[in-house]
Design an enzyme around this catalytic site. Structure first.
Site, PDB file in Angstrom:
ATOM      1  CG  ASP A 120      -2.195   0.856   0.900  1.00  0.00           C
ATOM      2  OD1 ASP A 120      -2.149   1.649  -0.069  1.00  0.00           O
ATOM      3  OD2 ASP A 120      -3.194   0.770   1.629  1.00  0.00           O
TER       4      ASP A 120
HETATM    5  C1  BGC Z   1      -5.090   3.192   0.210  1.00  0.00           C
HETATM    6  C2  BGC Z   1      -5.273   2.161  -0.875  1.00  0.00           C
HETATM    7  C3  BGC Z   1      -5.164   2.798  -2.235  1.00  0.00           C
HETATM    8  C4  BGC Z   1      -3.831   3.505  -2.331  1.00  0.00           C
HETATM    9  C5  BGC Z   1      -3.576   4.127  -3.700  1.00  0.00           C
HETATM   10  C6  BGC Z   1      -3.876   4.057  -0.014  1.00  0.00           C
HETATM   11  O1  BGC Z   1      -3.869   5.125   0.852  1.00  0.00           O
HETATM   12  O2  BGC Z   1      -5.008   2.554   1.454  1.00  0.00           O
HETATM   13  O3  BGC Z   1      -6.511   1.524  -0.714  1.00  0.00           O
HETATM   14  O4  BGC Z   1      -5.323   1.827  -3.227  1.00  0.00           O
HETATM   15  O5  BGC Z   1      -3.790   4.523  -1.349  1.00  0.00           O
HETATM   16  O6  BGC Z   1      -4.402   5.182  -3.957  1.00  0.00           O
END
Ligand code: BGC
Length: 758
Positions: free
Chosen positions: A285
């Site tokens: 993530d």
């Molecule tokens: C979130 C993810 C997301 C990623 C990219 C993160 O802050 O937890 O769910 O896919 O950002 O945008």
């Protein structure tokens, strides 16, 4: 089946076996040939995922640094860039400037629709309609790929039993059985039959794992959970995504047994790859590799090594892999082979999505106008929204309203485009949303509608500031709360009926939007009280991204229609249901607590050794001094404008052997005055087993349409697997003994029948 059909079926199966076999890790000649040619630096570059700014880039295609890095072969994928022309430019940077011309993966968070935003995932889950959910995902994929994106950071499948956690909005609720079915439908919808087709996209199951169970409901907080609970309650939807063929997985921010998911070898290698057979790639993530420094596991080089060795392939935004791996190879901390393995998996995804054959496959500039925000798509979004609404109560059958009624339409969410789409809709556009005011006028042009705002979503400017991070969601009116309230009361008094649209602003739920108090904000509570005091019939249209604690409102003589955040067709869909063009059929996929003190509360809880007597406090039993144990509204609840009667529950056998299935049949009658749909739910209780069983668990459901007065026999089959659970050794088994089946309209279903497993 005729001879010819049987022959063709076998051929088709063989074809798929060959294709799947061909796609297994390490067996794609084109990828292996590329790997042979790649330098260590080039391989490390493929593991790097960057974003030039997040959301949809509005300026240059990529910011300077990203551009330079792409040209230097230091980037494997990007996200936050959209539009076929801009994506083409980005691909050109990679293809025309790097030695091996490897294209980029282009990712995005298409969580509930691309431009045609449909209801929040939590709302959509309340449709219990797998076909419709698959259609929704298909539409999202068609729109996103038309805009150049071929990798979706969805489905989010984190089981959540704590509505304080704002990201409960993004998942399918509390139940692993339902969650697994939904995830399967979403993966099929995004990925389609052939991932190299220009309108299908790689799905990414997230957040692996247990992200929905943070301590105290605070986002990113630690998770502490035993393996038996993990395997039985929290892991099934991730596994279901893998079984459905999901191409990638994203790790979660939390730790599991003391090791953050992004560096957790047990999770990423032993479970995901070895036990579940996942052969796609794993992405971190957003900066979750770097965050292991704050978790207390070492410096950037150390945590990057930890992540790679755990089984993580791609590093989102943090650039720890990019900046430390060469040194780590030189120092013997990781091997080139480990980097090659990760790189292989990223390249295989590029191969599967057809990028290695044609980097511009998703860059057709004719497609957006053909595929995005079409009439049909908006029509589907409207339908999806109506299916996601849950009629929580309907005092005196206030709903549906007559289309020529004199209506006071009151509340801060009535004339408010900014709060219709819901959280995590970075590709949606608020200015396209239909407001409730517009929807009412268009669906019921003969109604006499008077509007008053009545209250601010919240009167607290500090709170508003925190919520307004992506734009104005809470506007604090220049008028005083008293004046607004008075205006609303006057409007109410001069109407036949009041519809109050109230609840949460979109960013009151979602990422980093945890709340310790999940009631309706006080400013709006005052408005509701004042409206009810006029003695006019009041229908509350309640918007939120999570279950709320509404004991006071639920006790009032009102109708309550829960609409979540419905998406771009919000106003039209709400009007469709309020005026009875569609009879609501949604059912809650989360339990609604009476108070925050009951959390976590969910239908599949255990009995304990000291179960409390019903509706009565007893000392030394498992109960509270100041609350009942039961929730305010149970899992599975949802009313219709008609009524249904369940009778005559039967099984086709009273005894089965291991491996056999069993079928329950019930008679369902529409006993009310409207045609309607009902979700027939089946719950199973394992009476005796070697580990403590839940009181009951959802194990089957069927959505049925019945004309008024009509009766139908509804059958649900329990497979041998439905009787299984993970025991203390984490083996998936069923144990002989008695089982009880409950069938009915919600998780409190009382009609029951028993059988024995030999
Ligand atoms: C979130 C993810 C997301 C990623 C990219 C993160 O802050 O937890 O769910 O896919 O950002 O945008």
């Amino acid at each position: 089946m005729g001879y010819r059909t049987a022959y063709l079926t076998i051929l088709a199966h063989l074809f798929f076996v060959v294709i799947l076999w061909g796609q297994q890790s390490g067996s794609i000649p084109q990828v292996e040939a590329l790997l042979q040619k790649m330098t260590l630096e080039e391989k490390i570059g493929q593991l790097n995922l960057l974003t030039p700014g997040g959301g949809v880039a509005t300026g240059a295609v990529v910011s300077k640094n990203v551009e330079v890095k792409i040209k230097a072969g230091q980037v494997g994928g990007i996200f936050g860039v959209a539009g076929p022309e801009r994506v083409r430019m980005a691909q050109k940077l990679a293809v025309e400037n790097t030695r091996l011309k490897i294209p980029l993966l282009i990712g995005s968070d298409v969580i509930h629709g691309y431009k045609t935003t449909y209801p929040l995932p939590l709302g959509l889950s309340c449709s219990w309609d797998m076909e419709l959910i698959q259609q929704a995902a298909r539409m999202a994929a068609t729109e996103a790929t038309a805009d150049g994106i071929m990798w979706n950071f969805s489905p989010m499948v984190d089981i959540a039993r704590d509505p304080r956690w704002g990201r409960i909005a993004e998942g399918a609720g509390e139940d692993p059985y339902l969650g697994s079915k939904i995830v399967e439908a979403m993966v099929k919808g995004y990925q389609g039959e052939n991932l190299s087709a220009p309108n299908t996209m790689l799905a990414c199951v997230k957040h692996v794992a247990l992200y929905g169970a943070p301590e105290a409901g605070r986002d990113y907080h630690s998770v502490d959970m035993g393996k038996v609970k993990m395997f039985n309650q929290y892991l099934p939807p991730y596994k279901a995504a893998i079984d459905a063929g999901v191409s990638s997985a994203m790790t979660s921010f939390n730790d599991i047994d003391g090791i953050p998911a992004s560096g957790n070898k047990w999770l990423l290698t032993d479970l995901l790859r070895k036990r579940w057979g996942f052969d796609g790639f794993v992405v971190s993530d957003y900066t979750s590799v770097n965050e292991m420094i704050a978790h207390g596991l070492g410096d950037l080089q150390e945590v990057s090594v930890l992540a790679l060795k755990a089984g993580l392939d791609m590093d989102m935004v943090g650039e720890g892999f990019l900046t430390t791996f060469k040194k780590s190879v030189e120092e013997g901390k990781v091997t080139e082979e480990e980097i090659t393995n990760a790189c292989r998996r990223v390249l295989e995804a590029k191969y599967i999505s057809g990028l290695l054959d044609d980097p511009y496959r998703y860059s057709d500039k004719e497609r957006p106008k053909k595929d995005i925000l079409t009439k049909e798509n908006r029509k589907l979004a409207r339908k999806l929204a109506t299916r996601s609404f849950v009629l929580l109560k309907n005092h005196d059958e206030i709903l549906p309203l007559k289309k020529d009624a004199k209506i006071a339409l009151v509340g801060p969410l009535v004339d408010n485009q900014n709060n219709m789409l819901g959280t995590w809709a970075p590709t949606g556009e608020t200015k396209l949303a239909i407001t409730i005011l517009e929807g009412f006028k268009s669906v019921a042009p003969k109604a006499i509608i008077t509007y008053a705002k009545g209250a601010n979503i919240s009167d607290d400017p500090e709170f508003a500031k925190k919520v307004n991070v992506f734009g104005e969601r809470i506007t604090i009116d220049e008028r005083s709360p008293e004046i607004m309230l008075q205006e609303a009361v006057e409007v109410a008094k001069s109407s036949d009926v009041v519809v109050a649209v109230i609840g949460e602003a979109t960013e009151m739920s979602g990422e980093a939007a945890s709340r310790t108090d999940i009631s309706i904000p006080e400013s709006q509570k005052k408005l509701i009280r004042a409206l009810v005091a006029t003695n006019k019939p009041v229908a509350l249209v309640l918007m939120s991204g999570r279950p709320l604690t509404i004991p006071e409102e639920f006790g009032m003589p009102v109708a309550i229609l829960q609409v979540w955040h419905p998406g771009v067709e919000a106003g039209n869909a709400i009007a469709d249901v309020v005026f009875g063009d569609y009879n609501p059929s949604g059912k809650l996929t989360t339990t609604w607590p009476r108070s925050v003190g009951q959390i976590p509360i969910y239908h599949s809880a255990k009995n304990t050794g000291r179960p409390a007597p019903e509706n009565k406090f007893q000392k030394f039993k498992s109960n509270y001094l100041d609350s009942e144990n039961t929730p305010l509204i149970p899992f599975g609840h949802g009313l219709s404008y008609t009524s249904f009667e369940y009778t005559d529950l039967k099984l086709n056998k009273s005894e089965i052997s291991q491996g056999e299935s069993i079928q329950a049949t019930v008679t369902l009658k529409n006993t009310g005055n409207f045609d309607g749909e009902e979700v027939v739910q089946l719950y199973l209780q394992d009476m005796v087993r070697t580990i403590t069983p839940p009181k009951r668990q959802l194990k089957g459901f069927k959505k049925v349409i019945l004309k008024k007065g009509e009766s139908k026999q509804v059958s649900i089959t329990l497979s041998a697997n439905d009787l299984k659970f993970y025991n203390s050794n984490l083996e998936f088994v069923s144990e002989p003994g008695e089982f009880k089946i409950y069938v009915g309209t919600d998780s409190n279903a009382t009609l029951s029948v028993s059988f024995t497993l030999k």
